[in-house]
Design a protein around this motif. Structure first.
Motif, PDB file in Angstrom:
ATOM      1  N   LYS A 168      50.543  68.886 150.362  1.00  0.00           N
ATOM      2  CA  LYS A 168      51.782  68.447 151.398  1.00  0.00           C
ATOM      3  C   LYS A 168      51.177  67.156 151.981  1.00  0.00           C
ATOM      4  O   LYS A 168      52.244  66.102 152.088  1.00  0.00           O
ATOM      5  CB  LYS A 168      51.459  69.761 152.405  1.00  0.00           C
ATOM      6  CG  LYS A 168      51.991  70.821 151.946  1.00  0.00           C
ATOM      7  CD  LYS A 168      51.879  71.956 153.257  1.00  0.00           C
ATOM      8  CE  LYS A 168      50.709  72.348 153.888  1.00  0.00           C
ATOM      9  NZ  LYS A 168      49.483  72.851 153.022  1.00  0.00           N
ATOM     10  N   THR A 169      49.794  66.965 152.413  1.00  0.00           N
ATOM     11  CA  THR A 169      49.511  65.592 153.239  1.00  0.00           C
ATOM     12  C   THR A 169      49.567  64.686 152.081  1.00  0.00           C
ATOM     13  O   THR A 169      49.955  63.357 152.541  1.00  0.00           O
ATOM     14  CB  THR A 169      48.171  65.864 153.523  1.00  0.00           C
ATOM     15  OG1 THR A 169      48.069  66.846 154.678  1.00  0.00           O
ATOM     16  CG2 THR A 169      47.664  64.626 154.281  1.00  0.00           C
ATOM     17  N   SER A 170      49.249  64.811 150.818  1.00  0.00           N
ATOM     18  CA  SER A 170      49.077  63.848 149.738  1.00  0.00           C
ATOM     19  C   SER A 170      50.569  63.465 149.650  1.00  0.00           C
ATOM     20  O   SER A 170      50.952  62.222 149.533  1.00  0.00           O
ATOM     21  CB  SER A 170      48.526  64.510 148.405  1.00  0.00           C
ATOM     22  OG  SER A 170      47.364  64.853 148.749  1.00  0.00           O
TER      23      SER A 170
ATOM     24  N   ASN B  97      46.934  75.649 151.817  1.00  0.00           N
ATOM     25  CA  ASN B  97      45.517  74.745 151.865  1.00  0.00           C
ATOM     26  C   ASN B  97      45.692  73.955 150.478  1.00  0.00           C
ATOM     27  O   ASN B  97      45.623  74.652 149.403  1.00  0.00           O
ATOM     28  CB  ASN B  97      44.131  75.257 152.114  1.00  0.00           C
ATOM     29  CG  ASN B  97      44.184  75.376 153.483  1.00  0.00           C
ATOM     30  OD1 ASN B  97      44.155  76.771 153.921  1.00  0.00           O
ATOM     31  ND2 ASN B  97      44.198  74.506 154.315  1.00  0.00           N
ATOM     32  N   GLY B  98      45.474  72.776 150.336  1.00  0.00           N
ATOM     33  CA  GLY B  98      45.460  72.064 149.191  1.00  0.00           C
ATOM     34  C   GLY B  98      46.614  71.689 148.092  1.00  0.00           C
ATOM     35  O   GLY B  98      46.374  71.423 146.899  1.00  0.00           O
TER      36      GLY B  98
ATOM     37  N   GLN C 184      51.993  74.928 157.594  1.00  0.00           N
ATOM     38  CA  GLN C 184      51.487  76.165 156.967  1.00  0.00           C
ATOM     39  C   GLN C 184      52.236  77.510 157.701  1.00  0.00           C
ATOM     40  O   GLN C 184      52.248  78.517 156.976  1.00  0.00           O
ATOM     41  CB  GLN C 184      50.017  76.310 157.062  1.00  0.00           C
ATOM     42  CG  GLN C 184      49.416  75.594 155.837  1.00  0.00           C
ATOM     43  CD  GLN C 184      47.806  75.610 155.955  1.00  0.00           C
ATOM     44  OE1 GLN C 184      47.533  76.988 156.063  1.00  0.00           O
ATOM     45  NE2 GLN C 184      47.058  74.810 155.624  1.00  0.00           N
TER      46      GLN C 184
HETATM   47  N1  LIG Z   1      41.188  61.108 149.686  1.00  0.00           N
HETATM   48  C1  LIG Z   1      41.219  62.112 148.805  1.00  0.00           C
HETATM   49  N2  LIG Z   1      40.628  61.883 147.801  1.00  0.00           N
HETATM   50  C2  LIG Z   1      40.534  62.717 146.641  1.00  0.00           C
HETATM   51  N3  LIG Z   1      41.197  63.936 146.623  1.00  0.00           N
HETATM   52  C3  LIG Z   1      41.959  64.194 147.692  1.00  0.00           C
HETATM   53  C4  LIG Z   1      41.951  63.292 148.780  1.00  0.00           C
HETATM   54  N4  LIG Z   1      42.729  63.918 149.714  1.00  0.00           N
HETATM   55  C5  LIG Z   1      43.247  65.288 149.235  1.00  0.00           C
HETATM   56  N5  LIG Z   1      42.551  65.119 148.047  1.00  0.00           N
HETATM   57  C6  LIG Z   1      43.001  66.497 147.147  1.00  0.00           C
HETATM   58  O1  LIG Z   1      44.144  66.400 146.967  1.00  0.00           O
HETATM   59  C7  LIG Z   1      44.670  67.890 146.793  1.00  0.00           C
HETATM   60  C8  LIG Z   1      45.757  68.134 147.690  1.00  0.00           C
HETATM   61  O2  LIG Z   1      45.152  67.913 149.108  1.00  0.00           O
HETATM   62  P1  LIG Z   1      46.118  67.831 150.370  1.00  0.00           P
HETATM   63  O3  LIG Z   1      45.435  67.204 151.586  1.00  0.00           O
HETATM   64  O4  LIG Z   1      47.354  66.931 150.109  1.00  0.00           O
HETATM   65  O5  LIG Z   1      46.767  69.086 150.645  1.00  0.00           O
HETATM   66  P2  LIG Z   1      47.689  69.834 152.171  1.00  0.00           P
HETATM   67  O6  LIG Z   1      48.479  70.671 151.165  1.00  0.00           O
HETATM   68  O7  LIG Z   1      47.687  68.697 152.888  1.00  0.00           O
HETATM   69  O8  LIG Z   1      46.309  70.954 152.497  1.00  0.00           O
HETATM   70  P3  LIG Z   1      46.140  71.311 153.886  1.00  0.00           P
HETATM   71  O9  LIG Z   1      47.008  72.427 154.205  1.00  0.00           O
HETATM   72  O10 LIG Z   1      44.681  72.043 153.696  1.00  0.00           O
HETATM   73  O11 LIG Z   1      46.136  70.350 154.823  1.00  0.00           O
HETATM   74  C9  LIG Z   1      43.337  68.959 147.133  1.00  0.00           C
HETATM   75  O12 LIG Z   1      42.912  69.360 146.091  1.00  0.00           O
HETATM   76  C10 LIG Z   1      42.626  67.869 147.869  1.00  0.00           C
HETATM   77  O13 LIG Z   1      41.213  68.042 147.472  1.00  0.00           O
END
Ligand SMILES: Nc1ncnc2c1ncn2[C@@H]1O[C@H](COP(=O)(O)OP(=O)(O)OP(=O)(O)O)[C@@H](O)[C@H]1O
Ligand SMILES: [Mg+2]
Lengths: 291, 268
Positions: free
Chosen positions: B51-53, B47-48, B209
């Protein structure tokens, strides 16, 4: 009985106008999340343009008003609101309020603050007699044209590629982006449609009480309880809410005349009732739960 | 106009990508990875991790979240798509299935699918064929074409989300945690579907994940943590790698526990 039918007819005509105004608000709100407080001013400006051009031909007036409103709506959207994208809701609402004040000032400078003419044109002042009921031609026009506009809008939403794109964008903004839907077009089209609806509403409002005046802004704001009653954000709700408000106002003024202007509060009473009994409005859907 | 980089191989290439949000600091630093045409590549991380970013940066959705690409380059089949609009990226053949499905709840299943045809040319004769192919792939959707998508079950919504992305006729399909919150049986079905899509020639970038699931069907994998690619390698090797095992199968990490649970329940 005849009196009731006549009042119902008038109520439906006024309801159509409120439905058109309400749809203008909803179109913009659903596509850009902006509550456009300048919409009533678009309605008023359209009415002034048509009233001013009626001596040269009603058709010309409507055409010029359509071009002006579509242009105005698109310019507002592109130049002002798009630059505010991502800013807080207050900023955007203040911007539309500012537009509204500016629009009213421009109209006052151009045409003064006294009522000016009417937009009835070929709709005329005559009445259509059906049995014992006298239906004003303006009402017949308003209801017919509104129904045609609603049908066209419905077909647009149900049958066309951009109609689907608009609904998708209203349903889930990010998913619509991910599907490759071009949000700029979606917003431009929505604002353009709102502009066209404002012209229709302006023409009808300027023909119904038979005068074009700055009070039209307040009259148009009367569409707000209609939106709440119908369920804000729902197109069907805007139509049903508009109809309810039109009927309440006209039937109220007919039957409650001895109590003075009490009918003007009826839409708000209905609004409060709906808010207590069914907070999301008659047609507002609770979002289906996602797991 | 995007520049053509003739030296780049077909597929997706992310090169030194550094990404942040206006409201916070950097979330990706110098991330590089490649998804060669025709393959399934997995990207796993807790988490975090970002990946999504990363997917948002690739698919053009970052702007909608007030995110910025500070540095780096993204190319799709050799064409630079760095910072391109989402609709331009879709037109170039990259479709993304969003995390958490995100179907259009008030549109019918049919309409949800048709939104994917938005970018296609009106006269595209493959439209109808694609629609039918998708319904063949997801039999449950065929029976529910007229139903509002908000009323589908989680698994059905995930299939719809994938189907809707396929309607854009992508060459590269990017999936963000398609197994999230679904029962093992559905997860199995979805992994079969992803393999079937790939077998028909669509390149896949699978974010998960659930590392076990991802490495089982992928050819190559990357592990992302704290906004950096920690390591990458052939998926078969990563599945047995003790660093992966530590983080995702045995560690204190929630996702690791979940991955193992899912694995146990599916008997793998
Ligand atoms: N819209 C946003 N504005 C500011 N910060 C963000 C935003 N979206 C995500 N973040 C931050 O960017 C970081 C990476 O988040 P991201 O969603 O890309 O992770 P992830 O690997 O997809 O996690 P998960 O497995 O929970 O989906 C995190 O610290 C999150 O808090
Ligand atoms: Mg994520």
């Amino acid at each position: 009985m005849d009196n009731f039918l006549q009042l119902t007819f008038q109520g439906m005509a006024l309801g159509c106008v409120y439905a058109l105004i309400g749809l203008g608000f909803v179109m913009v709100f659903k596509s850009s999340g902006v509550f456009n407080f300048a919409h009533p001013v678009f309605v008023m400006i359209s009415a002034y343009i048509v009233a001013a051009l009626v001596p040269h031909g009603f058709g010309w007036g409507v055409l010029v008003a359509l071009v002006c409103m579509a242009a105005l709506a698109i310019v507002c959207e592109k130049i002002i609101l798009r630059r505010l994208a991502g800013r807080s809701l207050y900023v955007v609402i203040m911007a539309t309020l500012g537009l509204s004040v500016m629009g009213q000032a421009v109209v006052a400078m151009a045409w003064g603050v006294n009522p000016r003419g009417s937009t009835e044109g070929p709709m005329g002042r005559g009445v259509l007699r059906v049995g014992g009921v006298a239906l004003p031609w303006t009402g017949v026009w308003i209801i017919t044209v509104s129904l045609v506009l609603l049908a066209v809008l419905y077909l647009f939403f149900q049958r066309t590629r951009y109609g689907l794109a608009l609904r998708a964008a209203a349903d889930h903004h990010e998913a619509a982006l991910a599907q490759g839907i071009n949000m700029r077009w979606v917003q431009t089209i929505s604002w353009g449609i709102a502009g066209v609806l404002a012209v229709a509403a302006g023409v009808f409002l300027g023909a119904f009480p038979r005068r074009v005046s700055p009070d039209m802004v307040d009259t148009a704001l009367g569409a707000l309880p209609a939106l709440v009653i119908g369920g804000f954000g729902s197109l069907a709700g805007a139509v049903v809410g508009g109809m309810s408000v039109g009927l309440l106002l006209v039937l109220g003024s007919g039957y409650l005349a001895e109590y003075g202007g009490v009918h003007v509060v009826l839409p708000y009473v209905a609004m409060l009732l709906v808010l207590t009994l069914r907070p999301s409005g008659l047609f507002g859907h609770h979002e289906a739960e996602r797991i | 106009m995007p520049e053509k980089d003739v030296s780049a191989a077909a597929g997706l290439a992310v090169d030194g990508l550094t990404v942040g949000y206006r409201t916070g600091g950097l979330v990706l630093s110098e991330v590089s990875l490649t998804v060669p045409a025709g393959q399934i590549v997995a990207l796993v991380g807790p988490n975090g991790a970002g990946k999504t970013s990363l997917l948002r940066a690739v698919s053009g959705l970052l702007k909608a979240h007030q995110g910025v690409i500070h540095k780096g380059r993204v190319t799709l089949d050799g064409d630079a798509i760095t910072g391109a609009d989402a609709s331009a990226v879709v037109r170039r053949g990259l479709a993304q299935v969003l995390e958490g499905r995100q179907v259009f709840p008030n549109l019918t299943v049919r309409e949800n699918l048709l939104t994917g045809a938005h970018t296609l040319r009106r006269d595209d004769s493959r439209r109808h064929a694609t629609f039918e192919e998708i319904l063949d792939l997801f039999g449950v959707l065929r029976q529910r074409l007229g139903q509002r998508a908000g009323f589908l079950s989680g698994g059905e919504q995930q299939m719809l989300a994938i189907g809707r992305a396929l309607m854009t006729q992508p060459r590269l399909l990017v999936l963000d945690e398609p197994s999230l919150g679904l029962a093992p049986r559905i997860v199995e079905e979805i992994s079969r579907v992803v393999q079937a899509i790939n077998a028909k020639g669509t390149t896949v970038l699978l974010v998960e994940q659930n590392a076990l699931l991802a490495f089982r069907i992928a050819e190559y994998g990357y592990v992302l943590e704290g906004g950096r690619v920690m390591f990458g390698g052939p998926a078969a090797e990563l599945a047995g790698d003790e660093r992966v095992a530590h983080y995702y199968l045995g560690g204190q990490d929630m996702s690791g526990r979940r991955a193992r649970r899912t694995a146990e329940r599916t008997g793998r």
